[in-house]
Design an enzyme around this catalytic site. Structure first.
Site, PDB file in Angstrom:
ATOM      1  N   GLU A 103       0.816  -1.207   0.000  1.00  0.00           N
ATOM      2  CA  GLU A 103       0.000   0.000   0.000  1.00  0.00           C
ATOM      3  C   GLU A 103       0.849   1.256   0.000  1.00  0.00           C
ATOM      4  OE1 GLU A 103      -3.851  -1.910   2.192  1.00  0.00           O
ATOM      5  OE2 GLU A 103      -2.665  -0.457   3.292  1.00  0.00           O
ATOM      6  N   CYS A 117       3.572   8.234   0.461  1.00  0.00           N
ATOM      7  CA  CYS A 117       4.100   7.308   1.452  1.00  0.00           C
ATOM      8  C   CYS A 117       4.279   5.967   0.738  1.00  0.00           C
ATOM      9  CB  CYS A 117       3.058   7.235   2.567  1.00  0.00           C
ATOM     10  SG  CYS A 117       3.415   6.108   3.880  1.00  0.00           S
ATOM     11  N   CYS A 124       5.837  -6.936   7.347  1.00  0.00           N
ATOM     12  CA  CYS A 124       6.961  -6.409   8.125  1.00  0.00           C
ATOM     13  C   CYS A 124       7.315  -7.419   9.200  1.00  0.00           C
ATOM     14  CB  CYS A 124       6.558  -5.080   8.785  1.00  0.00           C
ATOM     15  SG  CYS A 124       7.934  -4.242   9.622  1.00  0.00           S
ATOM     16  N   CYS A 128       5.793  -4.504  15.755  1.00  0.00           N
ATOM     17  CA  CYS A 128       5.482  -3.490  16.766  1.00  0.00           C
ATOM     18  C   CYS A 128       4.014  -3.658  17.154  1.00  0.00           C
ATOM     19  CB  CYS A 128       5.735  -2.089  16.215  1.00  0.00           C
ATOM     20  SG  CYS A 128       7.455  -1.858  15.724  1.00  0.00           S
ATOM     21  N   CYS A 131       1.101  -1.481  15.523  1.00  0.00           N
ATOM     22  CA  CYS A 131       1.098  -1.305  14.065  1.00  0.00           C
ATOM     23  C   CYS A 131       0.369  -2.454  13.371  1.00  0.00           C
ATOM     24  CB  CYS A 131       2.533  -1.220  13.550  1.00  0.00           C
ATOM     25  SG  CYS A 131       2.618  -1.010  11.757  1.00  0.00           S
ATOM     26  N   GLY A 174       6.428  -2.020   5.968  1.00  0.00           N
ATOM     27  CA  GLY A 174       7.802  -2.510   6.011  1.00  0.00           C
ATOM     28  C   GLY A 174       8.746  -1.618   6.788  1.00  0.00           C
ATOM     29  N   GLU A 175       9.912  -2.186   7.071  1.00  0.00           N
ATOM     30  CA  GLU A 175      10.966  -1.455   7.780  1.00  0.00           C
ATOM     31  C   GLU A 175      12.101  -1.231   6.771  1.00  0.00           C
ATOM     32  OE1 GLU A 175      11.862   0.248  10.463  1.00  0.00           O
ATOM     33  OE2 GLU A 175      13.836   0.286   9.553  1.00  0.00           O
ATOM     34  N   SER A 206      12.016   6.401   7.267  1.00  0.00           N
ATOM     35  CA  SER A 206      11.582   6.246   8.658  1.00  0.00           C
ATOM     36  C   SER A 206      11.971   4.860   9.145  1.00  0.00           C
ATOM     37  CB  SER A 206      10.063   6.429   8.720  1.00  0.00           C
ATOM     38  OG  SER A 206       9.597   6.267  10.043  1.00  0.00           O
ATOM     39  N   SER A 230      11.400   6.190  14.737  1.00  0.00           N
ATOM     40  CA  SER A 230      10.181   5.858  15.480  1.00  0.00           C
ATOM     41  C   SER A 230      10.582   5.496  16.902  1.00  0.00           C
ATOM     42  CB  SER A 230       9.464   4.687  14.799  1.00  0.00           C
ATOM     43  OG  SER A 230       9.016   5.085  13.525  1.00  0.00           O
ATOM     44  N   LEU A 231      10.565   6.475  17.786  1.00  0.00           N
ATOM     45  CA  LEU A 231      11.057   6.258  19.155  1.00  0.00           C
ATOM     46  C   LEU A 231       9.933   5.754  20.066  1.00  0.00           C
ATOM     47  CD1 LEU A 231      13.741   6.553  20.679  1.00  0.00           C
ATOM     48  CD2 LEU A 231      12.956   8.810  21.431  1.00  0.00           C
ATOM     49  N   ASN A 306      -3.528   5.373  15.768  1.00  0.00           N
ATOM     50  CA  ASN A 306      -4.653   5.047  14.892  1.00  0.00           C
ATOM     51  C   ASN A 306      -5.069   3.603  15.148  1.00  0.00           C
ATOM     52  OD1 ASN A 306      -5.009   7.463  13.279  1.00  0.00           O
ATOM     53  ND2 ASN A 306      -2.973   7.015  12.464  1.00  0.00           N
ATOM     54  N   CYS A 349      -1.314   6.309   9.464  1.00  0.00           N
ATOM     55  CA  CYS A 349      -0.123   5.609   9.956  1.00  0.00           C
ATOM     56  C   CYS A 349      -0.502   4.321  10.672  1.00  0.00           C
ATOM     57  CB  CYS A 349       0.629   6.455  10.966  1.00  0.00           C
ATOM     58  SG  CYS A 349       1.262   7.984  10.314  1.00  0.00           S
TER      59      CYS A 349
HETATM   60  N1  SAH Z   1       9.061   0.781   9.803  1.00  0.00           N
HETATM   61  C1  SAH Z   1       9.142   2.220   9.730  1.00  0.00           C
HETATM   62  C2  SAH Z   1       7.979   2.812   8.961  1.00  0.00           C
HETATM   63  C3  SAH Z   1       6.687   2.532   9.670  1.00  0.00           C
HETATM   64  S1  SAH Z   1       5.230   3.478   9.396  1.00  0.00           S
HETATM   65  C4  SAH Z   1       9.182   2.799  11.116  1.00  0.00           C
HETATM   66  O1  SAH Z   1       8.979   2.064  12.071  1.00  0.00           O
HETATM   67  O2  SAH Z   1       9.458   3.994  11.265  1.00  0.00           O
HETATM   68  C5  SAH Z   1       5.533   5.110   9.826  1.00  0.00           C
HETATM   69  C6  SAH Z   1       5.138   5.539  11.247  1.00  0.00           C
HETATM   70  O3  SAH Z   1       3.820   5.168  11.628  1.00  0.00           O
HETATM   71  C7  SAH Z   1       6.068   4.948  12.284  1.00  0.00           C
HETATM   72  O4  SAH Z   1       6.506   5.950  13.138  1.00  0.00           O
HETATM   73  C8  SAH Z   1       5.169   4.005  12.980  1.00  0.00           C
HETATM   74  O5  SAH Z   1       5.624   3.732  14.273  1.00  0.00           O
HETATM   75  C9  SAH Z   1       3.858   4.734  12.973  1.00  0.00           C
HETATM   76  N2  SAH Z   1       2.725   3.882  13.300  1.00  0.00           N
HETATM   77  C10 SAH Z   1       2.645   2.546  13.181  1.00  0.00           C
HETATM   78  N3  SAH Z   1       1.441   2.107  13.585  1.00  0.00           N
HETATM   79  C11 SAH Z   1       0.736   3.191  13.982  1.00  0.00           C
HETATM   80  C12 SAH Z   1      -0.590   3.380  14.461  1.00  0.00           C
HETATM   81  N4  SAH Z   1      -1.431   2.354  14.610  1.00  0.00           N
HETATM   82  N5  SAH Z   1      -0.989   4.636  14.740  1.00  0.00           N
HETATM   83  C13 SAH Z   1      -0.157   5.670  14.545  1.00  0.00           C
HETATM   84  N6  SAH Z   1       1.093   5.554  14.063  1.00  0.00           N
HETATM   85  C14 SAH Z   1       1.546   4.324  13.788  1.00  0.00           C
END
Ligand code: SAH
Length: 358
Positions: A103, A117, A124, A128, A131, A174-175, A206, A230-231, A306, A349
């Site tokens: 997507e 995006c 992935c 996490c 996600c 994906g990462e 990211s 993504s901290l 989200n 996201c």
């Molecule tokens: N793998 C990469 C890209 C991920 S998507 C990464 O981890 O950065 C981009 C952002 O969306 C990341 O910061 C991720 O942590 C965030 N994200 C993932 N799931 C989410 C959710 N359910 N609600 C809000 N942000 C989310």
């Protein structure tokens, strides 16, 4: 010319590279090897990536087009589905040649500008907990050509609607740093001024924090391509509870990699922080986050969680998000809020999990 070089690559059709995933230097080497000659590299690269033409439509290539086609692959990639959200965001489903789907999201910005995006993997491996993509597991990584093809398809779509694709963010499925060579080559191709010509500062990669690859990325791009981390926590305990990879790379290792990250000019690192009520929004956590950010030129981007089906967390209220922002302000940490867009089409996201297409 160099016709005697032809059989060498013909012997290994399985290894044919995706034409769209070759950086300009790699394309030049290939053209030499197959007897076309590197003098055609710029013309071919420009035809593929600036004009987005099929090989046989590239001007003045003549019989070379067939030779190049015989030594490369050009897997088709199409937009199988597009769903527009009332806020103008559009979720795209890209169908890859092997039937896999990933997507992307088109996000309108100021004026006619649009951000895309893109996805770097099908699914992935990072898992996490907040996600949706993390619940799918990893099917495979995309090659650089499949990443670039998403950009080309989106460029055409945006142009047809009178807009201009200006920013690329690697924030889809994906990462990107778990799959670094493809990400690196895709970024190189996207930046190439003979091709798509995106500005380095308009490309953001990211990552969930794959420390050795963050350092490699810094070496390869000298900090010019934007890095987002993504901290999502201020302490190791909280981070480990929501991000499995945090057990491997702790807060201190991340902070050191960020401090070492070159930041030309007034550039800042983007620190993403998904607000999970009751998990990472308390004063102690934000204190630790503020301490972590000290002396680091960064901008903390708060992302309200989200929700998705089966998610173990709930979405924060606007007040809960603003409360985190207030805590950061009190601690003088630069921050912004990424209010959700595209939620109604599951394109926000962390909502990218192909629930409609299977
Ligand atoms: N793998 C990469 C890209 C991920 S998507 C990464 O981890 O950065 C981009 C952002 O969306 C990341 O910061 C991720 O942590 C965030 N994200 C993932 N799931 C989410 C959710 N359910 N609600 C809000 N942000 C989310």
């Amino acid at each position: 010319m160099h016709a005697d070089a032809l059989p060498v690559l013909e012997a290994a059709p399985e290894g044919r590279p995706n034409l769209l995933g070759l950086t300009r230097p790699a394309l030049a080497i290939l053209l030499d090897r197959i007897g076309v000659g590197r003098t055609h590299a710029l013309r071919v690269f420009r035809g593929l990536h600036a004009l987005r033409l099929p090989l046989d439509a590239i001007p003045d290539l003549g019989r070379h087009a067939a030779v190049i086609a015989a030594h490369t692959r050009r897997p088709p990639m199409r937009i199988a589905e597009a769903r527009q959200s009332p806020d103008g965001t559009e979720k795209l489903v890209f169908a890859l040649a092997d039937g896999a789907r990933v997507e992307g999201v088109l996000i309108p910005m100021k004026g006619d500008r649009v951000t895309l995006c893109v996805s770097s993997q099908v699914g992935c491996a990072m898992a996490c907990r907040f996600c949706a993509t993390g619940t799918m597991g990893l099917t495979r990584g995309l090659d650089a050509g499949e990443i670039v093809a998403q950009v080309h398809a989106a460029t055409a779509r945006v142009a047809a609607a009178g807009g201009r694709l200006r920013n690329i963010v690697f924030m889809g499925m994906g990462e990107p740093l778990h799959h670094y060579p493809a990400t690196r080559d895709a970024v190189r191709i996207l930046r190439d001024d003979g091709g798509p010509c995106f500005k380095a500062r308009h490309i953001t990669v990211s990552t969930v924090g794959v420390v050795p690859k963050m350092r490699q990325f810094a070496r390869d791009f000298g900090g010019r391509v934007q890095l987002a981390l993504s901290l999502h926590a201020g302490t190791d305990a909280t981070r480990e509870a929501i991000i499995p990879l945090a057990k491997r790379y702790g807060m201190e290792a991340l902070r050191r990699a960020c401090l070492d990250h070159p930041l030309p000019g007034s550039r800042k690192l983007m620190i993403e922080y998904v607000v999970l009520p009751g998990v990472n929004d308390g004063p102690d956590e934000i204190d630790a986050l503020a301490a972590w950010c000290r002396d680091l030129p960064c901008l903390v981007n708060l992302i309200p969680f989200n929700p998705f089906a089966g998610a173990p967390y709930r979405a924060p209220t606007a007040d809960e998000v603003l409360r985190v922002a207030t805590q950061l302000r009190a601690r003088k940490v630069p921050h912004s809020v990424r209010w959700p867009r595209g939620r109604s089409v599951a394109g926000a996201c962390g909502q990218l999990a192909l629930e409609s297409t299977g």
